[in-house]
Enzyme design. Structure first.
Site, PDB file in Angstrom:
ATOM      1  CD  GLU A 131      -2.041  -4.633  11.425  1.00 35.78           C
ATOM      2  OE1 GLU A 131      -2.610  -4.507  10.231  1.00 35.78           O
ATOM      3  OE2 GLU A 131      -0.868  -4.863  11.706  1.00 35.78           O
TER       4      GLU A 131
ATOM      5  N   GLY B  44      -4.884  -1.919   5.084  1.00 40.30           N
ATOM      6  CA  GLY B  44      -4.059  -2.928   4.532  1.00 40.30           C
ATOM      7  C   GLY B  44      -4.752  -4.543   4.789  1.00 40.30           C
ATOM      8  NE  ARG B  45      -6.491  -4.039  11.128  1.00 42.29           N
ATOM      9  CZ  ARG B  45      -6.052  -2.733  10.831  1.00 42.29           C
ATOM     10  NH1 ARG B  45      -4.834  -2.867  10.411  1.00 42.29           N
ATOM     11  NH2 ARG B  45      -6.429  -2.145  11.748  1.00 42.29           N
TER      12      ARG B  45
ATOM     13  CD  GLU C 171       9.157  -6.156   7.149  1.00 41.98           C
ATOM     14  OE1 GLU C 171       8.952  -5.164   6.714  1.00 41.98           O
ATOM     15  OE2 GLU C 171       8.779  -6.543   8.404  1.00 41.98           O
TER      16      GLU C 171
ATOM     17  CE  LYS D  13      -3.454   2.303   2.572  1.00 40.61           C
ATOM     18  NZ  LYS D  13      -4.428   2.088   3.903  1.00 40.61           N
TER      19      LYS D  13
ATOM     20  CG  HIS E  95      -3.590 -35.814  16.019  1.00 43.70           C
ATOM     21  ND1 HIS E  95      -3.771 -36.941  16.707  1.00 43.70           N
ATOM     22  CD2 HIS E  95      -4.906 -35.710  15.095  1.00 43.70           C
ATOM     23  CE1 HIS E  95      -4.977 -37.894  16.003  1.00 43.70           C
ATOM     24  NE2 HIS E  95      -5.516 -36.954  15.073  1.00 43.70           N
TER      25      HIS E  95
ATOM     26  CE  LYS F  32       5.629  -1.275  10.018  1.00 42.25           C
ATOM     27  NZ  LYS F  32       4.530  -0.533   9.021  1.00 42.25           N
TER      28      LYS F  32
END
Ligand code: F6P
Length: 525
Positions: free
Chosen positions: A345, A259-260, A205, A199, A376, A490
């Site tokens: 978030e 973003g999410r 990253e 965005k 399990h 950050k």
């Protein structure tokens, strides 16, 4: 919202009945404590909610102005007050004839124009008319992004694997070189298209991975090939251009899409390349159907609202710290991770919209894995541990492999069995007097059931949870649409990089200095 309403909820929770007794007393409990909407069934009967506590929670929702706040979101009011933005992921799936104004301008035509553009591009990649530098079709597409620019498309692409008939999709998010290296090792640069999805187009990253991918490609095919092998998804069109991406390969979106919440926008390009434009439109249509349900169904039968009320009952009434997301659907293997970002978030907040400390516990810890694998692994703690963890199951009536129908029966039986075990437990006498084999039971679960995990259903399931998060935030009076909590890390990483690189001395705490010395000094040698 009056304190009395919260007190009512908390008092009722303090004397919450045993869930088993509710089933014994009411043969009709499933019918009365389940709801249908947009083709989805929500069964919340295996919780300790009663008519009285549900009524108290509904009062709380009305007092909190959930309906007014919902309408404000859908009509484009600036509800993300800390960033002064509208919140309009719902506009990304609105019908073409809708009118939604942001600063006096109808955004729907822009949404549809961008949708048509990126779907046309996706079809051209699938058909081979958008081709590699040698003129041949792409066989592989790598999406480079992180957070909302990765989890949505990665999760949905995995979920809709039976609908894939385009190139193979890969997702690189982690700045750890292992992620990019392990992905590229299998790929031929001549056949690979990269999508750089960010965005802001500044996320370190993504920019680091994109730079290294560009280098890998240029080294193999030459600098001139870069333009043919890269495209971008971003709101920062100028930054994409500076990276060397041609304007007709840049797909924008808007600052009113978080973003999410962005998988519906051009961030969904990888999904569209995998499943095609028709299926992608069905995915949007599914979400639109859930939006309609959320906008119009009475609160008593409104799936996202009911899901939120159960969430608040568990978190604030009963003080449960977590919720487990347990899809009995292998293709939803990234669903828990996706909902983790969407929920944590959004609602991991400690101050109200006005900046005051919150009066109630807010978003719970969200975790999960598909069943039956989780059975399990961590279900031991869910059944016999000291914390009660409400479990939220997801299950389809049908799988996609009719030739393996027996597997699906077994999957359903396991899902039902887990909910029954949580509910009924096993007494000491049933356990032959062995306390290690006792299950306390009376542990709550919910189930969201659907016919089949097709593109429309995927859209509905995500939209359902988005609106649940919204409703919970409305009840807690927090802003679900900012994420300041990711900033400090950050900033500190930027400050620490020169220290790690040995260009600056660590001026930090002794632990940080000691660790830098171990990792970059003699200790790591
Ligand atoms: O982790 C914080 C965050 O801002 C998320 O909200 C977002 O989805 C992610 O980083 C990626 O941001 P961008 O799309 O700008 O690269």
């Amino acid at each position: 919202m009056s304190q009395t309403d919260w007190t009512d909820v908390k008092n009722l929770a303090a004397s919450a009945p045993d869930i088993r007794s509710l089933f014994t007393a009411d043969a009709d409990r499933f019918t009365r404590f389940s709801a249908h909407g947009a083709g989805i069934l929500l069964d919340y009967s295996k919780t300790s909610l009663t008519d009285e506590s549900l009524a108290a929670l509904l009062r709380l929702a009305r007092e909190a102005g959930v309906e007014t706040k919902r309408d404000a979101m859908f009509t484009g009011e600036i509800i993300n007050i800390t960033e002064q933005r509208a919140v309009l992921h719902t506009a990304l799936r609105a019908p073409a004839n809708a009118s939604i104004l942001v600063a006096g301008r109808n955004v729907v035509p822009d949404v549809w124009e961008t949708l048509d553009r990126f779907l046309t591009f996706a079809e051209a990649v699938r058909g081979g008319s958008i081709a590699a530098s040698d003129g041949k079709a792409f066989t592989d597409v790598v999406n480079i992004g992180i957070g909302g620019s990765d989890l949505g498309p990665a999760m949905v692409t995995g979920a809709l694997a039976p609908y894939h008939d385009g190139p193979h999709l890969h997702f690189v998010s982690n700045v750890d070189s292992a992620h990019l290296a392990d992905t590229l090792r299998e790929l031929d640069p001549a056949r690979t298209l990269f999508i750089v999805a960010s965005k802001t187009f500044t996320t370190v990253e993504t920019m680091t991975n994109a730079g290294s991918a560009r280098h890998w490609l240029a080294k193999a095919l030459g600098e001139d090939a870069v333009g043919a092998h890269f495209c971008a998804v971003s709101t920062a069109l100028d930054k994409c251009a500076a990276f060397g991406i041609a304007p007709d390969r840049i797909f924008g979106f808007w600052d009113w899409v978080g973003g999410r919440y962005s998988v519906w926008s051009s961030v969904g390009l990888p999904v569209a390349i995998a499943i095609g434009a028709t299926n992608f439109r069905a995915f949007l249509a599914g979400a639109r159907e859930m939006d309609e349900h959320f906008r119009t169904a009475p609160l008593e039968q409104n799936l996202p609202v009911l899901l939120a009320l159960v969430g608040v009952w568990h978190r604030d009434g009963l003080g449960y710290p977590a919720r487990a997301i347990l899809p009995y659907d292998q293709r939803l293997s990234r669903f828990a991770a996706y909902l983790q970002q969407l929920d944590m978030e959004s609602n991991g907040k400690r101050v109200t919209r006005e900046g005051e400390p919150v009066a109630h516990a807010t978003g719970p810890l969200v975790f999960g894995e598909p069943g039956t694998n989780g059975q399990h692994a961590f279900y031991q703690l869910i059944h016999q541990g000291t914390d009660v963890i409400p479990c939220e199951f997801y299950i389809a009536a049908q799988g996609h492999e009719p030739e393996l129908a027996a597997h699906h029966d077994l999957l359903i039986a396991n899902c039902l069995a887990q909910m029954q075990a949580l509910l009924l437990g096993r007494t000491l006498s049933e356990a032959g007097g062995n306390p290690h084999r006792v299950f306390p039971g009376n542990r709550p679960s919910l189930v969201t059931a659907y016919e089949k995990l097709d593109p429309a259903t995927m859209g509905k399931l995500i939209a359902l949870y988005e609106h649940r998060v919204f409703t919970e935030a409305a009840l807690w009076n927090i802003n679900a649409f900012d994420q300041w909590g990711v900033e400090l890390g950050k900033e500190l990483a930027t400050r620490l990089l020169p220290v790690v690189e040995g260009k600056q001395k660590a001026a930090a705490d002794s632990s940080t200095a000691g660790l830098v010395s171990f990792l970059r000094g003699s200790g790591a040698a």
